[in-house]
Every structure is written in structure tokens, then in C-alpha cells.
Scaffold this motif. Structure first.
Motif, PDB file in Angstrom:
ATOM      1  N   GLY A 284       0.844  -1.191   0.000  1.00 26.47           N
ATOM      2  CA  GLY A 284       0.000   0.000   0.000  1.00 26.47           C
ATOM      3  C   GLY A 284       0.873   1.232   0.000  1.00 26.47           C
ATOM      4  N   SER A 285       0.475   2.245  -0.781  1.00 26.85           N
ATOM      5  CA  SER A 285       1.282   3.454  -0.901  1.00 26.85           C
ATOM      6  C   SER A 285       0.366   4.615  -1.271  1.00 26.85           C
ATOM      7  CB  SER A 285       2.351   3.252  -1.986  1.00 26.85           C
ATOM      8  OG  SER A 285       3.166   4.394  -2.116  1.00 26.85           O
ATOM      9  N   LEU A 286       0.700   5.806  -0.773  1.00 24.34           N
ATOM     10  CA  LEU A 286      -0.095   6.974  -1.170  1.00 24.34           C
ATOM     11  C   LEU A 286      -0.041   7.173  -2.677  1.00 24.34           C
ATOM     12  CD1 LEU A 286       0.962   9.436   1.684  1.00 24.34           C
ATOM     13  CD2 LEU A 286      -1.246   8.305   1.424  1.00 24.34           C
ATOM     14  N   THR A 287       1.144   6.955  -3.261  1.00 23.44           N
ATOM     15  CA  THR A 287       1.310   7.162  -4.701  1.00 23.44           C
ATOM     16  C   THR A 287       2.154   6.046  -5.308  1.00 23.44           C
ATOM     17  OG1 THR A 287       3.430   8.341  -4.623  1.00 23.44           O
ATOM     18  CG2 THR A 287       1.443   9.666  -4.283  1.00 23.44           C
ATOM     19  N   HIS A 331      -5.582  11.291  -1.344  1.00 20.70           N
ATOM     20  CA  HIS A 331      -4.375  11.205  -0.518  1.00 20.70           C
ATOM     21  C   HIS A 331      -4.674  10.196   0.583  1.00 20.70           C
ATOM     22  CE1 HIS A 331      -0.470  12.670   0.751  1.00 20.70           C
ATOM     23  NE2 HIS A 331      -0.904  12.851   1.982  1.00 20.70           N
ATOM     24  N   GLY A 332      -4.379   8.950   0.290  1.00 20.10           N
ATOM     25  CA  GLY A 332      -4.731   7.826   1.174  1.00 20.10           C
ATOM     26  C   GLY A 332      -4.741   6.592   0.295  1.00 20.10           C
ATOM     27  N   GLY A 333      -4.148   5.517   0.748  1.00 16.69           N
ATOM     28  CA  GLY A 333      -4.097   4.296  -0.051  1.00 16.69           C
ATOM     29  C   GLY A 333      -4.207   3.088   0.847  1.00 16.69           C
ATOM     30  N   PRO A 334      -4.127   1.879   0.258  1.00 15.72           N
ATOM     31  CA  PRO A 334      -4.211   0.652   1.059  1.00 15.72           C
ATOM     32  C   PRO A 334      -3.145   0.610   2.169  1.00 15.72           C
ATOM     33  CG  PRO A 334      -4.442   0.143  -1.275  1.00 15.72           C
ATOM     34  CD  PRO A 334      -4.067   1.600  -1.181  1.00 15.72           C
TER      35      PRO A 334
END
Lengths: 375, 375
Positions: A284-287, A331-334
């Protein structure tokens, strides 16, 4: 029937260390919560207590001048873990918002879930923000991309949650390009561009110490330290560049942790499928940034799928540092980049975190015709 | 920049006991997850295992006939707590959906939060669905409302999550109405209307046993048992009506638990402010129904505020049983009625539970122009 949105209730807001204005006392989370109609209790970050007090003083003046309740915004302080835990456990708190480390965010998220009445906890945590750079792109634009990337890695002394911490290069043999040679040349260009950078000081000595410990952990895990200069006493840190194979990166969790500061880790994959496994290992990553998928192809599609599977934002040009406040922003990811991948802490949708729907069935006209939908 | 919605991944779906079709193997949660693009693994409910197998057999036929992957829908079975826990802990599972008891849902929600990679868990739990009936309304429409309410309490033998489990009456002295006398008359009308009802059998012996234990708990907590007939051996349960004061209801947690079956608890409040405290003590409910707030007044506003603070759906006429599948529907409320008050398990928004946004920045035309937004 009508569907209204109502405020969740008082929000516990945990300030970030790295944005003393944009994600602190009067930052994005506080703005989102107030816009949703929720009071806010701020947990000041110990890295900038005096600034937090100054900003809170301004808030109190404005609340008084506007005739608003003084309790609309509160402030709590304290160094230990205890203050934050007591805040998130308080029965009147209806939601939490947090920007910071994976460890701290995970602990508070667990507290929010373990309450007698569990509450939503929106944590924006650590992120390594991989950049996947394809050899064909580097063969033509390598020098310019290396310069841009060195600027992104050292921007704000690397203290951005979207700092590019992993650079994924694919050494797969191709008929028309010597991928390994192109990638080696790019690594040399990047090393040179980074050496020329002069990062400013880090925000706190705690952050500086964590940065040095993170770099030491890379070395200890067997990374090839391509650029690691010792800064003079009392001087800002020097940029750091290290390199590992995809297999090492996948095997060792220590290499996948965010190192917060002006540093990046090059990961060399032997094939496209190994590169996809690297993205999967990130989890998981923001980008995720993809350089070189301008043309539709099986490879492009596989990389887009791999990137979308783990990221909240996928970039196809430029660098991930810099987050536009827009309707489309995410702005938020797994996990582990955030505790709620379905929410964003930047952009128009950020205020939706602090609302819940209420359906009104057969409501009288005096209610449904109210301006502002407030009772 | 563009904002897309992408599927979360495989969903663990825990079937409900009380809707063997609408909230089981091919029910609302499975439909929502599939519509969002997520595979589903169904945990069959032990109350209707043969039906679950039959429906699953149909699914496999359809998947084969359509050339779809057989793994798009899976099924697991087993009586103990262990099967569900192992399912929600499985690393490939990306979200959970559940309809059932507060206890069971809370346990699975805790498991989902405690995973190495926490996942969202959408639990639709217990709910007492208060009806607040004002004396002025009962004075004119009491007989008709009592008949409607008796039908709602016994509909489906009371096995609806929106079954009205609390009837809140306000005995406050008013200049133009003898509230206590009106309320007493309504209680008598309701008792008579309930006595005339002939509920059908409950779905399982486990549910029947839980119903009888719940009624016994009311009696043990000191409730005045207004209607409690013993059913003949092998016959369906008889309707139950009990009464307590607001102070007792607020003081004793046992009186606030959902009793699943053809029963309701009358709560007598001495004042408006005591009635609002009763709603606060309920804490969270799928629905609150307000009878008698057709006119705008301070009292109407206070009751609407109190209802909206704890409910996902507020009704101003009729009874809460029966949930329309519409865009405005909200089936989910603050704890303990659901684990995610910002989500709904019925209505158009139900599929949003299984999606997360991805922002695409500087995406190439080959990607953004794709029909269906699938890569």
C-alpha cells in the motif's frame, strides 16, 4: 425520502510533525472537521508546541470575536503516548484523524476499534511512493528525470509523505534496448544529481535521529550504499541513495519501511513480473509513479493494474511530491499507507470523513425546506 | 486529474439468519460486492445450510454457463466461531460484510481490525428502533396507530432488524391534553391489538430460544409484563408487551438490548428532556420513528435533533419495518446498530462499501478513454 449528511461529532485530531501549518492545529484535518460541522480537539505535536499554542491563541480570539462557542476547538498537549490514548478513548469523541508514522497510527487505530463504542479512525501513515521508470523512457529523458527526481527526494529535506522512497528499475533483456546499461547510466545520473543537492535542516532532532537510524537499517540489511556522506557536525543531513535487488527487497521487511528524509532506495528487478511482485510487496502506498507507459501495451496495462492495486494516486509524469487540493485528489491508499483507503485527507472529499448519512422518510415540509439542512 | 473507483478485493460475506434469500448467499451484500467488481466468499448461515447449498449450486451453474471464473463466488460452512474467524483473517480477504447480532458482529469487527493488514468490516448489528409517539397524535389517531404498530411488531414473527422494539411515550403535563390518560389508553389499545395477532413460527429453534431468553431478561430486570402468554407446545410464540419507566430504561443496560422476535418495550418518560435522555441511552439505531412532529416547534426540533443524533433513518409516519431499496435509503446507524455508520447495507449506496478511489494524474489517453474504466 431524502438523504442528508450530518456531522459525526467531536473529532480528535492528531497533528503531523512535518507540516506545522498545513497538517497541524489549523491544518487540513481541522478544516475538514469544522466544515463538516464537527468540533475538534487537537493533540498538539511535540515537535512544535510553541507554534501550536500561538495558533490556538489566534483560534480563541477568532471564536470570541465571532461569538462562537469557545469549545469548538480544543487543544491538548503532552509528550507520552498516554495523552493521545486518553483522547481517543474519551466517550465524547466520535472520530479520529491522524497524520504520522505507521506505528503510532496503528496503535491509535487499535484504540479506536477497541472502545466500548468503536469510532472511525482516519490515519494517514507511512508510504514509500515507488517510481517505476522504464528503460525506454530513461534512454531518452534520463538526465532530465534524474535532476527532477533528485529535487523531489530532497524537497523539504525529504520530509514529505509523498517522498519517492523506492525507484524500481527493470533490467529485462529487450530486442531494441540494453536495459541494464540504460538503468546503470540513470543510477549514475541520479547519484550525481543528488550529490549536488543541499538539503536544509530537518524539522526536529527526533526526525534527524530517525532518518539516520533508517539509513543504518538499510546498510545493515545489506543494501549497496551508493551515496552516503557524513554531514559535518551541526549541519543538515546529506542525501542518501542505496540499491538492492528485487529479491532482497521482497525478502526483507526492513527494506520496505519508510525512511523519512532525503533518501531513496533503488530496486533492480530482473523482469516485469518481478517488478510487479515488488509493487505487491510494498502492499500500500499513497502514490505510485509510472514513467514510460504512454503507449497502450500489455506491459503498460500490467503496470497500471499493479500500481492501481496498491496506490491511492497513480502518476504518469512528474514526481509525487506536491499534492493538489482538488476534487479529484486522493491522498490515502491501502494499508500501510492509511487506515482507511476509501478516504482522503487532502481534496474536496476530505470533509466526507466526518459526515454520515441520515435518511428522512415522510418528513414534514417545515423540516425538508429548511435552508442549510440544520435543525 | 481523474478520480476512479476501484474494487477493494475479495469480500467475506456473513449471511444473516433472518433473511435466507435477501441477506444470504445471493442477497444484498453479495450483489453489492459483485456490482463493485469484488469476488465474494460467503459464510453460509447455519440456520439454512441446505438452502445455501442449493443457491450456491445455482451460482456455479450460472458462472459456468457465462464462462466466468468459478472462484468469483465461494462458500464456506461450519457451526463454530472458528470458521468465520479464519475467513476474516485470511490474507486475501479485503473487506467483510455482516448482518447479525451485536455480539457476533463486534467479535468479527475486532478480528478485522487486529489483522496484520486491517480491513474494513461492514456490520449491520442489533437495533431497537424506537418509536416516539406524542400524546396529541395518539389522542386523535391512537386506535389506527395501535393496529399498525401491532402489525409491525409481529411482522415476520418480529424477525426484522427494523422491528420496533421500544415505544417511547411522554407523560408530561400539558395545558390542553391529559397526556398520561391518552398514553394509558394507547397502551391498552396496543395490548388488545397485539393479543389479536397470530405470529407464524420463528425461522429456527435457536432464534426461538433467544427470543424467550430475551423476554425473560426483561421480566428479570423488573419490567411490567403487560402481555406475556405461554404458547402451546409446538406452536409459534405469542406477542409480548412490557413496560418500564424512562429512569429504569436508562439505568439498566439489559433493558436496552434487542429482543429479536414479536415483542416491544414501552418506555414511559416524565418529560421531553427525559425522553431525549432515553434516545441518548439507546445510543445508535437503524431507525427512529417520530409520530406527532408535523408542526414546527421547539419540541419538534428537539426530538428531530435527538432522533438524527442516533439513527440512520428517521421516519415521520408509518412503521419502520419495510426498507425501500432506493437512492435515499440509509440502513445503518451509530453503534451499536452498525460498525460503520457512514455506510448502508440497503440502497444504491451499498455498493460504495466495496470501492476505493484512485486518482490518476497526467494519465495517457489510451487509459482515460477506456470504456468501463477497467484496465
Amino acid at each position: 425520502m431524502q438523504r442528508w449528511s450530518v456531522p459525526l461529532g467531536p473529532v480528535a485530531m492528531f497533528s503531523a510533525s512535518n507540516f506545522p501549518f498545513a497538517f497541524s492545529v489549523l491544518g487540513g484535518d481541522t478544516a475538514s472537521a469544522l466544515a463538516a460541522g464537527c468540533p475538534v480537539v487537537v493533540k498538539a505535536h511535540t515537535g512544535h508546541l510553541q507554534l501550536s499554542n500561538r495558533v490556538f491563541g489566534l483560534i480563541q480570539q477568532v471564536l470570541a470575536a465571532q461569538g462562537l462557542p469557545a469549545g469548538l476547538v480544543g487543544l491538548v498537549q503532552g509528550g507520552g503516548r498516554d495523552v493521545g490514548v486518553r483522547l481517543i478513548r474519551h466517550p465524547a469523541i466520535a472520530a479520529g484523524a491522524f497524520t504520522g508514522s505507521t506505528q503510532g497510527g496503528a496503535a491509535l487505530a487499535a484504540e479506536a476499534a477497541a472502545r466500548p463504542r468503536p469510532i472511525p479512525f482516519y490515519g494517514e501513515l507511512g508510504s514509500v511512493n515507488p517510481i517505476v521508470a522504464l528503460p525506454a523512457k530513461l534512454a531518452t529523458d534520463g538526465a532530465a528525470l534524474a535532476t527532477n527526481l533528485a529535487g523531489s527526494i530532497t524537497l523539504g529535506c525529504g520530509q514529505f509523505c509523498t517522498n519517492p522512497g523506492v525507484i524500481l528499475l527493470i533490467d529485462e533483456v529487450q530486442p531494441d534496448i540494453d536495459a541494464k546499461a540504460v538503468n546503470d547510466a540513470f543510477v549514475a545520473q541520479l547519484t550525481e544529481a543528488l550529490t549536488a543537492q543541499q538539503p536544509h535542516a530537518m524539522l526536529t532532532t527526533v526526525m534527524r535521529g530517525a532518518f539516520e537510524a533508517g539509513v543504518a537499517q538499510w546498510a545493515q540489511a545489506g543494501a549497496d550504499m551508493l551515496l552516503q556522506e557524513t554531514a559535518a557536525a551541526g549541519q543538515p543531513p546529506r542525501p542518501v541513495l542505496a540499491q538492492v535487488s528485487a529479491l532482497e527487497f521482497i525478502a526483507k521487511a526492513a527494506l520496505r519501511e519508510e525512511v523519512f528524509g532525503p533518501s531513496s532506495l533503488i530496486v533492480r528487478a530482473a523482469s516485469l513480473s518481478q517488478a510487479l511482485q515488488v509493487l505487491q510487496a510494498v502492499g500500500g502506498s499513497l502514490t505510485v509513479t509510472l514513467w514510460g507507459v504512454e503507449q497502450d501495451s500489455d506491459k503498460s496495462r500490467a503496470l497500471v493494474r499493479g500500481a492501481m492495486a496498491i496506490a491511492g494516486r497513480v502518476l504518469f509524469a512528474g514526481v509525487p511530491t506536491g499534492v493538489a487540493v482538488t476534487a479529484a485528489q486522493q491522498h490515502g491508499g491501502p494499508w500501510p499507507s492509511s487506515t482507511r483507503p476509501e478516504s482522503t485527507s487532502v481534496g474536496d472529499a476530505a470533509l466526507a470523513r466526518f459526515l454520515r448519512p441520515v435518511c428522512l422518510q415522510d418528513a414534514p415540509a417545515w423540516l425538508t425546506e429548511r435552508a442549510g439542512r440544520r435543525v
